[in-house]
Design an enzyme around this catalytic site. Structure first.
Site, short mmCIF file in Angstrom:
data_model
loop_
_atom_site.label_atom_id
_atom_site.label_comp_id
_atom_site.label_asym_id
_atom_site.label_seq_id
_atom_site.Cartn_x
_atom_site.Cartn_y
_atom_site.Cartn_z
N SER A 165 -6.41 -1.03 4.48
CA SER A 165 -7.59 -1.79 4.85
C SER A 165 -7.53 -3.25 3.94
CB SER A 165 -8.77 -0.81 4.38
OG SER A 165 -8.85 0.18 5.29
N GLU A 178 0.50 1.08 8.14
CA GLU A 178 0.70 -0.02 8.97
C GLU A 178 -0.10 -1.33 8.36
OE1 GLU A 178 1.67 0.09 13.01
OE2 GLU A 178 2.55 2.00 12.86
N THR A 212 8.79 -0.14 4.65
CA THR A 212 8.42 0.46 3.28
C THR A 212 9.38 0.97 2.41
OG1 THR A 212 6.30 0.91 4.39
CG2 THR A 212 6.75 2.04 2.25
N GLU A 213 9.34 0.76 1.20
CA GLU A 213 10.36 1.18 0.33
C GLU A 213 9.62 1.69 -1.14
OE1 GLU A 213 13.21 -2.02 -0.85
OE2 GLU A 213 13.97 -2.13 0.96
N1 CAA Z 1 3.52 -13.05 12.92
C1 CAA Z 1 4.26 -13.86 12.43
N2 CAA Z 1 4.90 -14.47 11.35
C2 CAA Z 1 4.16 -14.07 10.32
C3 CAA Z 1 2.99 -12.97 10.48
C4 CAA Z 1 2.99 -12.37 11.77
N3 CAA Z 1 1.72 -11.58 11.82
N4 CAA Z 1 2.48 -12.60 9.32
C5 CAA Z 1 3.00 -13.57 8.41
N5 CAA Z 1 4.07 -14.32 9.10
C6 CAA Z 1 5.04 -15.57 8.46
C7 CAA Z 1 4.13 -16.59 7.90
O1 CAA Z 1 3.87 -17.59 9.17
C8 CAA Z 1 4.96 -17.26 7.02
O2 CAA Z 1 6.05 -17.89 7.49
P1 CAA Z 1 6.17 -19.42 7.08
O3 CAA Z 1 6.20 -19.51 5.64
O4 CAA Z 1 7.19 -19.86 7.83
O5 CAA Z 1 4.56 -19.96 7.63
C9 CAA Z 1 5.55 -15.90 6.22
O6 CAA Z 1 5.44 -14.92 7.35
C10 CAA Z 1 4.94 -15.30 5.01
O7 CAA Z 1 3.50 -15.17 5.24
P2 CAA Z 1 2.42 -14.95 4.18
O8 CAA Z 1 2.39 -16.06 3.24
O9 CAA Z 1 1.26 -14.62 4.86
O10 CAA Z 1 3.16 -13.75 3.50
P3 CAA Z 1 2.55 -12.87 2.26
O11 CAA Z 1 3.91 -12.77 1.31
O12 CAA Z 1 1.43 -13.51 1.64
O13 CAA Z 1 2.20 -11.51 2.64
C11 CAA Z 1 0.98 -9.63 3.71
C12 CAA Z 1 1.49 -10.85 3.69
C13 CAA Z 1 -0.09 -9.74 4.63
C14 CAA Z 1 0.37 -9.00 2.30
C15 CAA Z 1 2.22 -8.63 3.98
O14 CAA Z 1 3.09 -8.54 3.26
C16 CAA Z 1 1.65 -7.25 4.54
O15 CAA Z 1 1.46 -7.41 5.75
N6 CAA Z 1 1.93 -6.35 3.69
C17 CAA Z 1 1.63 -4.94 4.33
C18 CAA Z 1 2.64 -4.43 4.98
C19 CAA Z 1 2.65 -3.24 5.97
O16 CAA Z 1 1.82 -3.19 6.67
N7 CAA Z 1 3.29 -2.20 5.76
C20 CAA Z 1 3.37 -0.73 6.52
C21 CAA Z 1 4.60 -0.40 7.03
S1 CAA Z 1 5.04 0.38 8.31
C22 CAA Z 1 4.35 1.95 8.25
O17 CAA Z 1 3.28 2.13 7.89
C23 CAA Z 1 5.31 3.09 8.48
C24 CAA Z 1 5.08 3.73 9.73
O18 CAA Z 1 6.34 4.24 10.27
C25 CAA Z 1 3.97 4.00 10.69
#
Ligand code: CAA
Length: 386
Positions: free
Chosen positions: A366, A363, A126-127
């Protein structure tokens, strides 16, 4: 799917429960109030093997299944959700991606100390401008000889101060979009890395959360996890495991709140009878219990699918969204059952309600979980009908 837990699952539940009740329960309210990090308990849990629960023994882990991992986090979070997230982040967001994507040298150098509990892990994705939109990273890493030079800022890093080994997503080639994102393993104390003051949070106040800034921070090129450009995939797959951990934390918080409510309805009398004897209260308890059991089934199913080796992104997202919304629902009802007392720190349900809220946010919110579920569902439908 086998609905009966095995001996190992029951054993870790008992160990985690005893530890939580004997060690964590006495000081949990004070740690929450004063934002005290549970350092001595983290060390004890490390000795008990809680930091590499599903890692192979050859890398210092306990080599248990992922259901055991969920049970451990669930039981600790039932009493202290801050400890639950510390365990989850090291296991899922730090050790797991090194195990899956790391080379042997990285596993020996970083995974072994993480899995054996000698070192604590963190995850820097996260940024300020890249939260749900995880692809919008701006932290850069430029190759300079045999080092990457990292510049940028990461926010909301669990164990930001107490962690030792961090998985950090960086942009190595901006022209390639998310395919230009990479993951580096960065050690605490690397010159140019600065841990900012702690965040003052609504809940999980015992766990430390910090921003971390990088200014011309030189990281050995040998610390690149996977290949350049693999970073988004590495981070997303770590989050699959992380979301399972947070779902387990949510189930634990919900169970803790139900247990507190059950105790209270046996103590509190109004209109000449105990709260437990009012049908309105009984219906609340029934719904709370049912939702917790449904959550647990989704959670353990995601863990079983993970262990089968199949991709479990959808199942982890389902578990995360359902368990976290259950935690909010159950803690809200538990506060309601406690009435005015539930709104004060005199009873634990007030803290549990605050702790529950973060499980719907970090993470992946919802809303993000629903995006992951719907995208997979539609893809599966398209494949079945092509
Ligand atoms: N496993 C492996 N590869 C994955 C994957 C997974 N779970 N999810 C996506 N990918 C790959 C895809 O296959 C794709 O690759 P290809 O182009 O080669 O097929 C690529 O990644 C892009 O995937 P998407 O097109 O699905 O990506 P997107 O840009 O549409 O966005 C999103 C996906 C679900 C919105 C994602 O940005 C996301 O999960 N956002 C939320 C982020 C998050 O959870 N942040 C929390 C931070 S951690 C934290 O909370 C701090 C802490 O310390 C606890």
């Amino acid at each position: 799917m086998d609905f009966i837990l095995n001996e190992e699952n029951e054993m870790i539940r008992q160990t985690a429960r005893e530890f939580a009740e004997e060690k964590l329960a006495p000081g949990v309210a004070e740690r929450d109030e004063k934002m005290i990090y549970p350092g001595e308990f983290v060390r004890e849990l490390a000795e008990l093997g809680f930091f590499g629960i599903f890692m192979p023994e050859e890398y210092g882990g306990a080599e248990m299944d992922s259901i055991s991992y969920c049970i451990a986090i669930e039981e600790l979070s039932r009493v202290d959700a801050s400890v639950g997230v510390i365990i989850s982040v090291t296991n899922s967001l730090a050790a797991y991606p090194i195990y899956v994507f790391g080379n042997e040298e990285q596993k020996q150098k970083f995974l072994v100390p993480l899995a054996s509990g000698e070192k604590l892990g963190g995850f820097c994705l996260t940024e300020p401008g890249a939260g749900s939109d995880a692809g919008a990273q701006t932290t850069t890493a430029a190759l300079d000889g045999d080092h990457y030079v990292v510049n940028g800022a990461k926010h909301f890093v669990t164990s930001g101060k107490n962690g030792d080994i961090f998985i950090v997503t960086v942009v190595t080639d901006r022209s390639k979009g998310i395919k230009g994102t990479s993951c580096l393993i960065i050690e605490q104390g690397t010159p140019g890395m600065t841990v900012q003051p702690p965040e003052h949070k609504m809940g999980i106040r015992g766990s430390d959360t910090h921003a971390i800034t990088f200014e011309d921070c030189r990281v050995p090129a040998a610390n690149l996890l996977g290949k350049e450009g693999d970073g988004f995939k590495v981070a997303m797959s770590a989050l699959d495991s992380g979301r399972m951990g947070i779902a387990a934390q949510a189930v634990g918080i919900a169970q803790g709140a139900l247990d507190a409510a059950l105790k209270y309805v046996h103590e509190r009398q109004q209109f000449g009878k105990f709260l437990k004897d009012f049908q309105a209260i009984q219906f609340k308890l029934a719904d709370m219990d049912t939702r917790i059991e449904a959550s647990r089934l989704l959670l353990y199913r995601s863990a079983a699918i993970k262990d089968s080796g199949k991709r479990f992104s959808k199942e982890a997202a389902m578990a995360k969204v359902y368990c976290s919304e259950t935690a909010m629902y159950v803690t809200n009802e538990a506060v309601q059952i406690h009435g005015g007392y539930g709104y004060t720190p005199e009873y634990p349900v007030e803290r549990m309600m605050r702790d529950a809220k973060i499980t719907e946010i970090y993470e992946g919110t919802s809303e993000i979980q629903r995006i992951v579920i719907a995208a997979t569902l539609l893809k599966e439908w398209a494949q079945a009908h092509s």
